[in-house]
Scaffold this motif. Structure first.
Motif: not given
Lengths: 254, 276
Positions: A43, A96, A114, A74, A68, A118, A70-71
């Motif tokens: 990120t 990460e 979060r 992405s 990212d 992550v 988390r996505d």
């Protein structure tokens, strides 16, 4: 100097998430030194680009990209780009992470989510995106980031400890799932590390901490190099599901 | 820069139980990584053969007949190493074994019990104690013990062995804590199914075939194969080298995932269980 040829990563491509952090950077430089081509993603695009520059300065090929973790979309796009440019991914380092320290009373649900997203979901999504490619080729190496806090607690760290405890067990379960495909899944477990110089003489808390570490020093990012190379290489083909701690013997008495 | 840390150029290693199996595997990879190797075991013919293999790799080798359950012989082994090479950098406490398979576990005699504990656990301490002053003096040393998955879980056919190997795992950790300040790293390796001349991994044994002394079959190994001797050797090189300077007190498993799966038969999945 004689070195086992089985630790060579020549011809391999390593994808390193969180590659802009001091730990990701040390692992990137280590795997490059063993011969791998490096894709650094984070990120933190600036940090990832800096790591790529440092790898290239050692005459090894590197690219950097933003992601990212988390996505899912992405992550898929990023993995597609790495495969498109470098042709293969032999090694995935899930570096990460969010390092988050706050009491339960002061942690919001969003902050807790979060850290879990992550650290855990991000690791899952990257494995999921790279897995089919490794399975198809019948070979792969996954290196996750655990910590001594995967197996111990510390005050004001429930979110971080929970996420890293999850990584240790995720590593075991995925190792079993992918063993038959020739993919190993292991984790690095750093103890008390410092990412820069620490003034042990001046800092009282630091003095106390260092006294508690039998080896009398904190770990530094470069301490991750040897184990990373081993886990990424042919030499480590029969080790899977393991979290190996690098802690200067601290877990031996704490 | 980082890969060079794996080199054992100029290092002197002692390997016990070096005559065959895992000990030979470790000796040869240590030699390939650059170390000179002192081969110790009871059977001279076997360690002589390992030593010849080490020399064929271009390293020096020394043969010292040693029974590891005798602390005086362990002291003599270290003495002979110092006399020949002037120092000792690496000690691999690999020798071990001894089993009470087939015997009801309440019928183990005092002598049998002591033998297994001495062979697997006391020997590790004797070796570590003998090299300590020399490693502490040079401010650096690597001790690698060989434990076993039996030291982490129960084994209904061999409780003495299980207890002795559990002892090795915690002795490793305790010595690491005690000697870290001296610059000594103490770690142990717990190998999973590694086929040797004596121990075979059967692909899929017929039920009731009565084949003796087989390791859990490939059916129980998530990777569906046994380990190769060299693979034990590579891990030994990692732990013997500067590449692992901050790894200390660890029990490192190399078993193709067997222990994290609890030796559940492969193909056994949670969704199939839930569907039952």
């Amino acid at each position: 100097m004689p070195v086992l040829k089985e630790i060579s990563l020549s011809g391999n491509v390593a994808l390193i998430t969180g590659g802009g952090s001091p730990w990701g950077r040390a692992i990137a430089l280590a795997l490059a030194d063993a011969g791998a081509t490096i894709a650094v993603v984070s990120t933190d695009a600036e940090g990832a680009a800096e790591t790529a520059r440092q790898v290239e300065a050692t005459s090894h090929r590197a690219l950097s990209a933003m992601v990212d973790v988390r996505d899912a979309g992405s992550v898929r796009t990023m993995v597609g780009r790495v495969l498109g440019e470098l042709g293969r991914i032999d090694i995935l380092v899930n570096g990460e992470e969010v390092i988050f320290g706050r009491s339960v009373a002061e942690t919001t649900a969003e902050e807790f989510r979060r850290a879990l997203e992550v650290n855990v979901l991000g690791t899952f999504l990257c494995c999921q995106a790279v897995g089919p490619h490794m399975m198809e080729r019948g070979r792969g190496r996954v290196i996750n980031m655990a910590t001594a806090l995967s197996v111990r607690g510390v005050v004001n760290a429930t979110a971080y400890c929970a996420s890293k405890g999850a990584i240790e067990n995720f590593t075991q379960a995925l190792a079993l799932e992918w063993a038959e495909y020739g993919i190993t899944v292991n984790a690095l477990g750093p103890g008390w590390f410092a990412d820069g110089p620490v003034d042990v003489e001046r800092d009282r808390a630091e003095r106390t901490l260092v006294r508690m570490i039998p080896q009398q020093r904190r770990g530094v990012p470069d301490d991750l190099a040897g184990l990373s190379i081993y886990m990424a290489s042919e030499a480590g083909a029969y080790m899977t599901g393991q979290t190996v701690f690098l802690d200067g013997a601290m877990l031996g008495h704490l | 820069m980082f890969t060079e840390r794996f080199s054992l150029d100029g290092k002197i290693a002692i390997v016990t139980g070096a005559g065959r199996g895992l000990g030979r595997g470790q000796s040869l990879e240590l030699a390939k990584a650059g170390a000179d190797v002192v081969c110790a075991a009871r059977t001279v013919e076997e360690i002589t053969e390992t030593a010849a293999m080490v020399r064929a790799l271009g390293r020096r080798a020394l043969v010292v007949q040693t029974d590891v359950i005798d602390s005086a012989q362990m002291e003599r082994l270290v003495g002979a190493t110092l006399a020949e090479f002037g120092k000792v950098d690496i000690l691999v406490n690999n020798a071990g074994g001894g089993g009470m398979q087939g015997k009801p576990q309440h019928e183990i005699t005092d002598d049998e019990w002591r033998y297994v504990i001495d062979l697997n656990l006391s020997s590790v301490y004797y070796g570590a104690r003998a090299v300590y002053p020399h490693m502490a003096k040079q401010g650096k040393g690597k001790i690698i013990n060989v434990a076993s998955a039996s030291g982490m879980r129960g084994d209904r056919r061999n409780v003495a062995y299980a207890a002795s190997k559990a002892g090795v795992i915690n002795l490793t950790s305790a010595l690491a804590v005690a000697w870290a300040r001296d610059g000594i790293n103490v770690n142990c390796i717990s190998p999973g199914p590694f086929p040797t001349e004596r121990w075979q991994v059967t692909p899929e044994p017929a039920p009731g075939s009565g084949r003796a002394r087989t390791l859990p079959s490939a059916r129980f190994s998530p990777m569906q194969r046994g380990g190769r001797m060299e693979e034990m050797g590579y891990l030994c090189v990692l732990l013997a080298s500067n590449a692992s300077d901050y790894i200390n007190g660890q029990n490192v498993l190399i078993d193709g995932g067997a222990m994290v799966g609890g030796y559940a038969p492969t193909g056994y999945t949670l969704d199939s269980y839930l569907a039952e």
